[in-house]
Every structure is written in C-alpha cells, then in structure tokens.
Design a protein around this motif. Structure first.
Motif, PDB file in Angstrom:
ATOM      1  N   ALA A  16       0.884  -1.160  -0.169  1.00 57.44           N
ATOM      2  CA  ALA A  16       0.286  -0.226   0.363  1.00 57.44           C
ATOM      3  C   ALA A  16       0.945   1.292  -0.324  1.00 57.44           C
ATOM      4  CB  ALA A  16      -1.303   0.001   1.156  1.00 57.44           C
ATOM      5  N   ARG A  17       2.377   1.507   1.103  1.00 54.15           N
ATOM      6  CA  ARG A  17       2.753   2.443   0.633  1.00 54.15           C
ATOM      7  C   ARG A  17       3.382   2.266  -0.630  1.00 54.15           C
ATOM      8  NH1 ARG A  17       6.704   1.397   4.896  1.00 54.15           N
ATOM      9  NH2 ARG A  17       4.954   2.334   6.674  1.00 54.15           N
ATOM     10  N   GLN A  19       2.547   1.914  -3.291  1.00 59.10           N
ATOM     11  CA  GLN A  19       0.976   2.390  -4.221  1.00 59.10           C
ATOM     12  C   GLN A  19       0.662   3.838  -3.769  1.00 59.10           C
ATOM     13  OE1 GLN A  19      -0.554   0.691  -7.167  1.00 59.10           O
ATOM     14  NE2 GLN A  19       1.178  -0.592  -7.007  1.00 59.10           N
ATOM     15  N   LEU A  20       0.694   4.458  -2.660  1.00 61.26           N
ATOM     16  CA  LEU A  20       0.834   5.456  -2.475  1.00 61.26           C
ATOM     17  C   LEU A  20       1.740   6.287  -2.906  1.00 61.26           C
ATOM     18  CD1 LEU A  20      -1.550   7.272  -0.797  1.00 61.26           C
ATOM     19  CD2 LEU A  20       0.024   7.479   1.065  1.00 61.26           C
ATOM     20  N   ALA A  23       1.167   7.486  -6.038  1.00 59.18           N
ATOM     21  CA  ALA A  23       0.122   8.373  -6.619  1.00 59.18           C
ATOM     22  C   ALA A  23       0.376   9.906  -6.414  1.00 59.18           C
ATOM     23  CB  ALA A  23      -1.147   7.299  -5.951  1.00 59.18           C
ATOM     24  N   ALA A  24       1.172   9.675  -5.595  1.00 55.92           N
ATOM     25  CA  ALA A  24       1.566  11.331  -4.955  1.00 55.92           C
ATOM     26  C   ALA A  24       1.483  12.097  -5.595  1.00 55.92           C
ATOM     27  CB  ALA A  24       3.003  11.164  -4.594  1.00 55.92           C
ATOM     28  N   ILE A  27      -3.980  12.226  -5.483  1.00 54.34           N
ATOM     29  CA  ILE A  27      -4.763  12.255  -4.510  1.00 54.34           C
ATOM     30  C   ILE A  27      -4.761  13.790  -4.025  1.00 54.34           C
ATOM     31  CG2 ILE A  27      -6.409  11.986  -2.559  1.00 54.34           C
ATOM     32  CD1 ILE A  27      -5.216   9.010  -3.300  1.00 54.34           C
ATOM     33  N   ILE A  32      -5.935  10.656   4.320  1.00 53.97           N
ATOM     34  CA  ILE A  32      -6.306   8.994   4.064  1.00 53.97           C
ATOM     35  C   ILE A  32      -5.469   8.866   5.173  1.00 53.97           C
ATOM     36  CG2 ILE A  32      -5.443   7.321   2.731  1.00 53.97           C
ATOM     37  CD1 ILE A  32      -5.776   9.421   0.576  1.00 53.97           C
ATOM     38  N   LEU A  34      -4.071   4.933   5.751  1.00 56.42           N
ATOM     39  CA  LEU A  34      -3.722   4.311   4.904  1.00 56.42           C
ATOM     40  C   LEU A  34      -3.338   2.345   6.456  1.00 56.42           C
ATOM     41  CD1 LEU A  34      -3.679   2.856   2.208  1.00 56.42           C
ATOM     42  CD2 LEU A  34      -0.857   2.997   2.661  1.00 56.42           C
TER      43      LEU A  34
END
Length: 50
Positions: A16-17, A19-20, A23-24, A27, A32, A34
């Motif tokens: 998840a980290r 992916q985050l 995605a920087a 969003i 969030i 997470l």
C-alpha cells in the motif's frame, strides 16, 4: 516465533505504501489513514493477533 498475521499485515502495508508513493500528487485535499484502514481490516479477520 513467526506470526503470519503480522507478516501479512506488513506485506500489505508495504504494498500500500508503494502504491501511495506512485499516486503522489494524484490525490489532493484528502486525508487518508492507510495504516489505520489496513490494521482495522487485519484485526477484523477471525483469529487475528495483530
């Protein structure tokens, strides 16, 4: 002693980290939590010791 629940949580958290980070900037203006969301799901699993 090995804890499969903890290992699964840490694997999910790392994924998840990643992916985050990818995605920087996509969003904006959204808070969030997470780690909290993943931990809540992990704790909801029957027999979880996380």
């Amino acid at each position: 002693m090995h804890d499969p629940d903890r290992a699964g949580f840490l694997t999910a958290l790392a994924a998840a980290r990643g992916q985050l980070v990818l995605a920087a900037g996509v969003i904006t203006g959204t808070d969030i939590d997470l780690v909290g969301a993943i931990l809540a799901l992990a704790r909801a699993r029957p027999g979880s010791s996380v």
